[in-house]
Design an enzyme around this catalytic site. Sequence first.
Site, PDB file in Angstrom:
ATOM      1  N   ARG A 119      44.389   8.813  82.537  1.00  0.00           N
ATOM      2  CA  ARG A 119      43.336   7.794  82.531  1.00  0.00           C
ATOM      3  C   ARG A 119      42.384   8.013  83.700  1.00  0.00           C
ATOM      4  O   ARG A 119      42.812   8.226  84.841  1.00  0.00           O
ATOM      5  CB  ARG A 119      43.956   6.394  82.570  1.00  0.00           C
ATOM      6  CG  ARG A 119      44.821   6.117  81.354  1.00  0.00           C
ATOM      7  CD  ARG A 119      45.464   4.748  81.405  1.00  0.00           C
ATOM      8  NE  ARG A 119      44.486   3.669  81.218  1.00  0.00           N
ATOM      9  CZ  ARG A 119      44.826   2.387  81.105  1.00  0.00           C
ATOM     10  NH1 ARG A 119      46.104   2.026  81.178  1.00  0.00           N
ATOM     11  NH2 ARG A 119      43.892   1.468  80.932  1.00  0.00           N
ATOM     12  N   SER A 164      35.695   0.319  82.503  1.00  0.00           N
ATOM     13  CA  SER A 164      36.663  -0.735  82.758  1.00  0.00           C
ATOM     14  C   SER A 164      36.157  -1.652  83.859  1.00  0.00           C
ATOM     15  O   SER A 164      35.653  -1.174  84.889  1.00  0.00           O
ATOM     16  CB  SER A 164      38.017  -0.134  83.169  1.00  0.00           C
ATOM     17  OG  SER A 164      38.916  -1.151  83.561  1.00  0.00           O
ATOM     18  N   ASP A 307      40.312  -6.283  74.257  1.00  0.00           N
ATOM     19  CA  ASP A 307      41.760  -6.153  74.079  1.00  0.00           C
ATOM     20  C   ASP A 307      42.229  -6.793  72.775  1.00  0.00           C
ATOM     21  O   ASP A 307      43.357  -6.551  72.339  1.00  0.00           O
ATOM     22  CB  ASP A 307      42.508  -6.791  75.252  1.00  0.00           C
ATOM     23  CG  ASP A 307      42.678  -5.827  76.418  1.00  0.00           C
ATOM     24  OD1 ASP A 307      42.314  -4.646  76.281  1.00  0.00           O
ATOM     25  OD2 ASP A 307      43.189  -6.259  77.475  1.00  0.00           O
ATOM     26  N   LYS A 405      55.754  -3.209  77.217  1.00  0.00           N
ATOM     27  CA  LYS A 405      54.749  -3.105  78.280  1.00  0.00           C
ATOM     28  C   LYS A 405      54.220  -4.479  78.658  1.00  0.00           C
ATOM     29  O   LYS A 405      53.968  -4.759  79.842  1.00  0.00           O
ATOM     30  CB  LYS A 405      53.605  -2.203  77.815  1.00  0.00           C
ATOM     31  CG  LYS A 405      52.512  -1.953  78.855  1.00  0.00           C
ATOM     32  CD  LYS A 405      51.490  -0.971  78.306  1.00  0.00           C
ATOM     33  CE  LYS A 405      50.328  -0.771  79.262  1.00  0.00           C
ATOM     34  NZ  LYS A 405      50.707  -0.046  80.478  1.00  0.00           N
TER      35      LYS A 405
END
Length: 427
Positions: A119, A164, A307, A405
């Site tokens: 990432r 982000s 999301d 997670k």
Amino acid sequence: MTPQISRLRPLSARIPGSKSITTRALLLAAAAKGTSTLWAPLVSHDTLAFRAALGSLGVAVETSPSDQFWDVTGNGRGPVGTGEVWCADAGTAARFLPPFSAAGEGTFTFDGSEQLRARPLSPLMKAMTALGAELETPVPGRFPLTVRASGLEGGELRVDSSMSSQFLSGLLMTAPLMRHPVRADLSGSVSRPYLDMTLALMRRFGADVQESGDGVVEVRPGGYRPAAVVIEPDASTASYVFAAAAATEHRVTVPGLCGRSLQGDLRFVDTLRQLGARVEVSDRDVTVTGTGRLRGGLTLDMGDISDTFMTLAAIAPLADAPLTIGGVRHARFKESDRIAAVAQNLRACGIRVDETEDSVTVHPGPLRPARIACHRDHRIAMAFSVLGLAAQVPLTLDDPSCVTKTFPGFHQEMARLFPYYEVPEYR
């Protein structure tokens, strides 16, 4: 639509605490001078990795026997000494903790899983360097990362937040520990509701935050004071039970979520309302009731609540016309390329999907059984679990355990709410 099972019976969903609030509160408590208490924190792989990473930075976190609360004791500044910090898969730890460590004194090395190493972190590293941080990394813009900390200066904060908002959130939360005021322009950042959440929590911990009407924020030095924070249920996680209710003519209530929520992802229920679901928001809970129809023919910008875009895309084949979901380019840089993963899995189910760089258009149609490629991404697994439930078509997850997670009990809770949900076998 699926057969009506207990349609009139109200279902109260047990949704765990918000990951976004838990991780931010952990960081802010670590930066405060004294002991803060986090009530009802999320206990999941990501938050436990974040908590353990703070321990590697010398922050004491005491837990109650059943994790009803965590007590976090900070020293009022950044960490001091040395530390080897393992972030596992936790993107929030990778974005929030390096700036915090740079505000202290010492040498701290950060690393994570192969997924986390893949990432990008270049925007964060570039902004940290401009603030006076000394960084070393063998692969530019990627973990592992070594921070040689001697404090941060502050000043004008410039960070590319197109991928982000967490880069900016991590830097803003460290700003009260810097030597000089920090000014940042929030306009142009993706997922603005998450930045608003960050600023609200900073104020709750006593930070001096001033915001002008043009989106410019100034954060002044002065540190944080301890606080007690009750972690509300995770609105992103609640999207799965809300979507399941909308697509199966059930009525599902999530206690603890309300119109005063800090979480922008609660706006997902407004999207379900546009699709024809009945939505009730009170000062104690949120309820969604399916009406027997999912209305398509809409184009929805979900950039601020990305999301939850997978949740909507997963039930879109059940609508009465195509649905276009746009503004989600930054979802390509999450745990997986979420746009590509959604398109791939819907096509495997026999659904036509038109994909662009920042959008998907999902066409309604009959589904066929398929094996869902989760890409180790909890949100892909949970979204397609809702589709399998709603369509009553066997969909097999290749990695059902990846939900741990953020929601270790996801499959069990879905089976409690919806008796015909089949809990998958973990490998």
